[in-house]
Every structure is written in structure tokens, then in C-alpha cells.
Scaffold this motif. Structure first.
Motif, PDB file in Angstrom:
ATOM      1  N   GLY A 152       0.744  -1.165   0.078  1.00  0.00           N
ATOM      2  CA  GLY A 152       0.100   0.018   0.087  1.00  0.00           C
ATOM      3  C   GLY A 152       0.832   1.251  -0.026  1.00  0.00           C
ATOM      4  O   GLY A 152       2.021   1.147  -0.343  1.00  0.00           O
ATOM      5  N   SER A 153       0.142   2.383   0.157  1.00  0.00           N
ATOM      6  CA  SER A 153       0.716   3.678   0.044  1.00  0.00           C
ATOM      7  C   SER A 153       0.114   4.588   1.128  1.00  0.00           C
ATOM      8  O   SER A 153      -0.799   4.419   1.725  1.00  0.00           O
ATOM      9  N   ARG A 177      10.759   3.579  -4.285  1.00  0.00           N
ATOM     10  CA  ARG A 177       9.602   3.789  -3.616  1.00  0.00           C
ATOM     11  C   ARG A 177       9.091   4.997  -2.993  1.00  0.00           C
ATOM     12  O   ARG A 177       7.835   4.791  -2.805  1.00  0.00           O
ATOM     13  N   PHE A 178       9.996   5.700  -2.478  1.00  0.00           N
ATOM     14  CA  PHE A 178       9.640   6.723  -1.599  1.00  0.00           C
ATOM     15  C   PHE A 178       9.924   8.078  -2.301  1.00  0.00           C
ATOM     16  O   PHE A 178      10.988   8.031  -3.186  1.00  0.00           O
ATOM     17  N   GLN A 234       5.926  10.752   0.074  1.00  0.00           N
ATOM     18  CA  GLN A 234       5.030   9.836  -0.537  1.00  0.00           C
ATOM     19  C   GLN A 234       5.723   8.513  -0.337  1.00  0.00           C
ATOM     20  O   GLN A 234       6.777   8.143  -1.063  1.00  0.00           O
ATOM     21  N   MET A 235       5.104   7.467   0.280  1.00  0.00           N
ATOM     22  CA  MET A 235       5.597   6.199   0.210  1.00  0.00           C
ATOM     23  C   MET A 235       4.743   5.245  -0.345  1.00  0.00           C
ATOM     24  O   MET A 235       3.497   5.122  -0.124  1.00  0.00           O
ATOM     25  N   SER A 236       5.241   4.414  -1.277  1.00  0.00           N
ATOM     26  CA  SER A 236       4.341   3.202  -2.173  1.00  0.00           C
ATOM     27  C   SER A 236       5.183   2.164  -1.957  1.00  0.00           C
ATOM     28  O   SER A 236       6.294   1.956  -1.380  1.00  0.00           O
ATOM     29  N   SER A 237       4.534   0.987  -2.197  1.00  0.00           N
ATOM     30  CA  SER A 237       4.762  -0.245  -2.093  1.00  0.00           C
ATOM     31  C   SER A 237       5.553  -0.406  -0.907  1.00  0.00           C
ATOM     32  O   SER A 237       6.681  -1.084  -0.624  1.00  0.00           O
ATOM     33  N   LEU A 238       4.808  -0.219   0.213  1.00  0.00           N
ATOM     34  CA  LEU A 238       4.989  -0.338   1.433  1.00  0.00           C
ATOM     35  C   LEU A 238       5.540  -1.556   1.959  1.00  0.00           C
ATOM     36  O   LEU A 238       4.830  -2.823   1.463  1.00  0.00           O
ATOM     37  N   ARG A 247       1.021   9.029   2.574  1.00  0.00           N
ATOM     38  CA  ARG A 247       1.773  10.395   2.229  1.00  0.00           C
ATOM     39  C   ARG A 247       1.741  10.857   3.793  1.00  0.00           C
ATOM     40  O   ARG A 247       0.792  11.304   4.285  1.00  0.00           O
TER      41      ARG A 247
END
Length: 126
Positions: free
Chosen positions: A16-17, A66-67, A81-85, A19
Motif C-alpha cells: 500500500g501507500s 519507492r519513496f 510519498q511512500m509506495s510499495s510499503l 503520504r
């Protein structure tokens, strides 16, 4: 005196993501290198990303691709912004400000940063 206040943390499933935001005192993001750091339970605080007054970012290898760190000087706000956590991203996240505009070559060293927020918790479940 620079004041920093993080928000946006929460619980999310792996992949998930989220912010994160850091509201800073007026002029902070325009004047100083700023960074995001994190501290997991039982571990030392580590640098995640930094951004200088010209908007140039740097990232820890563990979050690269990823970030994304960014800022909005008009809103005095720093973002992450954080993705593919991943579960290993679980930590308390802090924003911080240096006292110069250029980020140091060793930007992830905590001692460069004079100002810190209180942190926002991120929990990533598998």
C-alpha cells in the motif's frame, strides 16, 4: 525557533501507500535542508530522504524507487510519498531541519539536524 509537526501516519497493508506531511515554521523549507528519518522499535534512528532548498532529493538505498520526498514552500510543508510499503518500513517517522540550505554529503547523519518534529507512526502489516 523552527517548529515541525508531522502527520499522515497510519496502518496499511504491505504494498500500500501513505503520504506523510510535515508542517514547518514559515520559511523553513525555503531556507534549510530538510529530511525524513525513521526509527523502528529496538533500532537506531535512520535517514530516509533529504531535500535541499533547490528541491534536490537524496534517498536511502532501502527506499529508493519507492519513496518520494517533496516540498511546497508556499504551504511550508514537507512531504514523503511512500509506495510499495513493506513490513520493514514500520517505524516512527520524523521530519527534521538542518541549519543550512544545502544538504550535507552525509545528509543522513542525525547530528546535522537541529530541529525535529514529534513523529508520526507508520505500521505496515503483511
Amino acid at each position: 525557533q523552527v517548529q515541525l509537526a508531522e502527520s499522515g501516519g497510519g496502518s496499511v497493508q504491505a504494498g500500500g501507500s501513505l503520504r506523510l506531511s510535515c508542517l514547518a515554521s514559515r520559511g523553513t523549507s525555503r531556507s534549510y535542508c530538510m529530511g525524513w528519518f525513521r526509527q523502528a522499535p529496538g533500532k537506531e534512528r535512520e535517514g530516509v530522504a533529504s531535500i535541499d532548498t533547490l528541491g534536490r532529493p537524496r534517498y536511502a538505498d532501502s527506499v529508493k524507487d519507492r519513496f518520494t520526498i517533496s516540498k511546497d514552500n508556499a504551504k511550508n510543508t514537507l512531504y514523503l510519498q511512500m509506495s510499495s510499503l513493506k513490513p520493514e518500513d514500520t517505524a516512527m517517522y520524523y521530519c527534521a531541519a538542518d541549519v543550512i540550505g544545502s544538504c550535507r554529503p552525509t545528509w543522513s547523519a542525525l547530528y546535522w539536524y537541529n530541529y525535529w518534529g514529534q513523529g508520526t507512526q507508520v505500521i505496515v502489516s503483511s
